[in-house]
Design a protein around this motif. Sequence first.
Motif, short mmCIF file in Angstrom:
data_model
loop_
_atom_site.label_atom_id
_atom_site.label_comp_id
_atom_site.label_asym_id
_atom_site.label_seq_id
_atom_site.Cartn_x
_atom_site.Cartn_y
_atom_site.Cartn_z
N TRP A 174 0.84 -1.21 0.00
CA TRP A 174 0.00 0.00 0.00
C TRP A 174 0.88 1.25 0.00
CZ3 TRP A 174 -5.56 -0.28 1.48
CH2 TRP A 174 -6.19 0.97 1.46
N CYS A 175 1.91 1.24 0.81
CA CYS A 175 2.82 2.39 0.90
C CYS A 175 3.51 2.64 -0.43
CB CYS A 175 3.84 2.14 2.00
SG CYS A 175 4.88 3.56 2.40
N ASN B 195 -6.24 -1.04 -1.92
CA ASN B 195 -5.78 0.31 -2.23
C ASN B 195 -6.57 0.90 -3.40
OD1 ASN B 195 -3.94 2.19 -3.98
ND2 ASN B 195 -3.04 2.26 -1.93
N ASP C 135 1.05 4.21 -2.93
CA ASP C 135 0.86 5.63 -2.67
C ASP C 135 2.08 6.44 -3.07
OD1 ASP C 135 -1.65 5.15 -1.76
OD2 ASP C 135 -1.22 5.52 0.37
N GLY D 100 -0.50 5.61 4.85
CA GLY D 100 -0.68 4.57 3.84
C GLY D 100 -0.25 3.20 4.35
#
Length: 323
Positions: A87-88, A138, A91, A102
């Motif tokens: 997810w990080c 996400n 983003d 995130g």
Amino acid sequence: LSTKGGSPMELGSGFGGLAYGWVLGRQKDKELINFRPHNVAMVNLGTFILWFGWLSFNGGCMYGANLCAVMAIWNAMLSPTFAGIVWCLLDHRLEQKYSMVGFCSGSIAGLVAATVAAGYLQPWASVIMGIVSGVVCNYRTKAKLILGIDDAFDIFAVHAVGGIISLLSNGIFASHSVIALDGINVNVNGGWVDHNWKQLYVQFDYICAASGYTFLVMAIIAKAIDMIHGLQLRMTPEGESVGLDEIEIGEYANDYVEVRRHFYNLSALGEHKGDSSASDLFVSGDKNGSSNLRKSIHLLWLEDSTKSGDPPGKLAFSTRGCH
């Protein structure tokens, strides 16, 4: 296949929240202009406290201190870790920054997936499930924009979609060798890895039935409550603008005056010394000699100081008195 009622919680919260948001309606766009996390440090702290409790929940649902409980805790570490990293990274492609919020959002999505599948999967399957849940959840955060509903915590994207991914993962990756570690469910078959091909279809049927039932019943209940005089779910436009803290209890969790990111750079204030709109923001000091701000929202756009070179800022005063 669902670990200790995980799917009713995840599908129930996800699709129930979606139905509630649909009945409630969307906020006005102007209320979402400055929409951002209240306190990133608290988001971080809360996520890891929640993660710790999640380990206890998953491990404690395995009928005792056995190897299945160990496997459940291990899976509840692997899935959210990889989901948070993915997810990080997703983003990062947009902002070119590694967002802590995130990572926390992805970790929760991975924990949701682990709730339903922790007691059924091998560790390598939890890694795959975590990566998939991080990616899919996400992208599903955009669903609220398509559907035109408010979902501040991305309940649908994280809980509903994460629960669906986990249930489907059970149909594919559930292993009899892991399920039987508790010494009780020794006759339960796994999924595709155990050549139990029909299990995936059973999982899919369950997802459709549980999701449809939850959304329909929650929508009916929410709409019925909203139609009762005095129990309307939607706050008045004035209440939404001022805030529920002020309208309902007359207090704020945090009172603050936000000047700009570079807090100590107040040179732009000097340019408005003769501006009546700026002077009107302040009132005379009280008997203790402190200055208060008027109890209304005042927004003062400040032009950039030619000396500082900082971008133009906005001076926002809270609706409560500051000393």
